[in-house]
Enzyme design. Structure first.
Site, PDB file in Angstrom:
ATOM      1  N   TYR A 139       0.834  -1.214   0.000  1.00  0.00           N
ATOM      2  CA  TYR A 139       0.000   0.000   0.000  1.00  0.00           C
ATOM      3  C   TYR A 139       0.865   1.258   0.000  1.00  0.00           C
ATOM      4  O   TYR A 139       2.029   1.249   0.384  1.00  0.00           O
ATOM      5  CB  TYR A 139      -0.911   0.028   1.225  1.00  0.00           C
ATOM      6  N   PHE A 150       2.471   9.655   3.639  1.00  0.00           N
ATOM      7  CA  PHE A 150       2.818   9.531   5.053  1.00  0.00           C
ATOM      8  C   PHE A 150       3.210   8.102   5.446  1.00  0.00           C
ATOM      9  O   PHE A 150       3.779   7.879   6.513  1.00  0.00           O
ATOM     10  CB  PHE A 150       1.663  10.011   5.947  1.00  0.00           C
ATOM     11  N   ASP A 151       2.889   7.116   4.570  1.00  0.00           N
ATOM     12  CA  ASP A 151       3.251   5.732   4.884  1.00  0.00           C
ATOM     13  C   ASP A 151       3.240   4.912   3.604  1.00  0.00           C
ATOM     14  O   ASP A 151       2.491   5.219   2.656  1.00  0.00           O
ATOM     15  CB  ASP A 151       2.270   5.138   5.903  1.00  0.00           C
ATOM     16  N   ILE A 170      -7.723   0.722  10.472  1.00  0.00           N
ATOM     17  CA  ILE A 170      -8.781   1.733  10.447  1.00  0.00           C
ATOM     18  C   ILE A 170     -10.030   1.158   9.759  1.00  0.00           C
ATOM     19  O   ILE A 170      -9.953   0.230   8.949  1.00  0.00           O
ATOM     20  CB  ILE A 170      -8.312   3.021   9.734  1.00  0.00           C
ATOM     21  N   TYR A 196      -8.360   8.393  10.988  1.00  0.00           N
ATOM     22  CA  TYR A 196      -7.856   8.717  12.335  1.00  0.00           C
ATOM     23  C   TYR A 196      -8.546   9.935  12.940  1.00  0.00           C
ATOM     24  O   TYR A 196      -8.190  10.371  14.033  1.00  0.00           O
ATOM     25  CB  TYR A 196      -6.336   8.967  12.268  1.00  0.00           C
ATOM     26  N   PHE A 211      -5.607   5.831  -0.034  1.00  0.00           N
ATOM     27  CA  PHE A 211      -4.668   4.706  -0.112  1.00  0.00           C
ATOM     28  C   PHE A 211      -4.817   4.017  -1.446  1.00  0.00           C
ATOM     29  O   PHE A 211      -5.929   3.901  -1.981  1.00  0.00           O
ATOM     30  CB  PHE A 211      -4.968   3.663   0.988  1.00  0.00           C
TER      31      PHE A 211
END
Length: 219
Positions: A139, A150-151, A170, A196, A211
């Site tokens: 991902y 961010f990831d 999540i 979040y 995502f």
């Protein structure tokens, strides 16, 4: 000349001083000759030992050359094999689109995001993901408003595994990946209430998120 008829008490003839000196010289000469022979024998023995060592070395070298050790190329090959990774990244399912082997480019969204949206970018041919299964995914995650990453599992060269529907990720993931077929690449647009939140306290990204997820396996 001395009279040879004159005898000693032991029955030996008496000798003159000149004869005694001559006898002494003869004895010294014999002793010197004996020492020379001994030195010659010692030198000859040492030479024989050196010769034997040289012959032995030549024979050993010849034997070694006929039975060579492992070549540098063979050693390098062994090292190369041991250095290979145990599994290729990413571990694509059989028949998967080759595009899943490359990290996707993920951009920002447009407008306000109010509901969860799953968009199929690449359709896989595997079974559909069911709640309760453990799935393996790659991902990339960005903030929906500006596309800032961010990831990413790609940055770690390691897919992410989790049980779907168990509340360990999540809600946007638990809900948005149900029904996606193995081998698919999907885009999840997740509003803040399924991510979040607007004001997370644990350092997570705030607001709506996007995502792109590749589903590699499900079991």
């Amino acid at each position: 000349m001395p009279d040879s008829s004159v005898k000693t008490a032991g029955g030996q003839p008496l000798r003159s001083k000149a004869e005694k000196r001559a006898a002494a010289k003869a004895a010294k000469a014999r002793a010197l000759a004996v020492r020379k022979r001994r030195r010659a024998m010692a030198v000859g023995g040492a030479a024989a030992a050196v010769l034997a060592l040289v012959v032995g070395l030549v024979l050993w070298v010849g034997h070694s050359s006929s039975h060579p050790a492992a070549t540098p190329s063979a050693a390098a090959g062994a090292t190369a094999v041991s250095a290979q990774p145990s599994a290729a990244f990413p571990p694509l399912p059989a028949g998967a689109d080759p595009a899943l082997s490359k990290k996707p480019a993920v951009t920002a969204g447009a407008g306000a995001l109010t509901r969860l949206t799953t968009t199929t970018l690449i359709q896989g041919s595997g079974a559909a993901v069911r709640s309760g299964q453990t799935i393996n995914v790659n991902y990339v995650g960005v903030t929906y408003s500006d596309g800032k990453e961010f990831d990413s599992s790609w940055s770690r060269s390691q897919p992410f595994s989790f049980p779907i529907g168990a509340g360990q990720v999540i809600k946007g993931w638990d809900q948005g990946l149900i029904g996606v077929k193995v081998g698919s690449r999907v885009q999840l647009d997740i509003p803040a209430d399924l991510a979040y939140g607007e004001h997370p306290t644990g350092g997570q990204p705030a607001g709506a998120l996007r995502f792109v997820v590749d589903v590699l396996s499900a079991s």
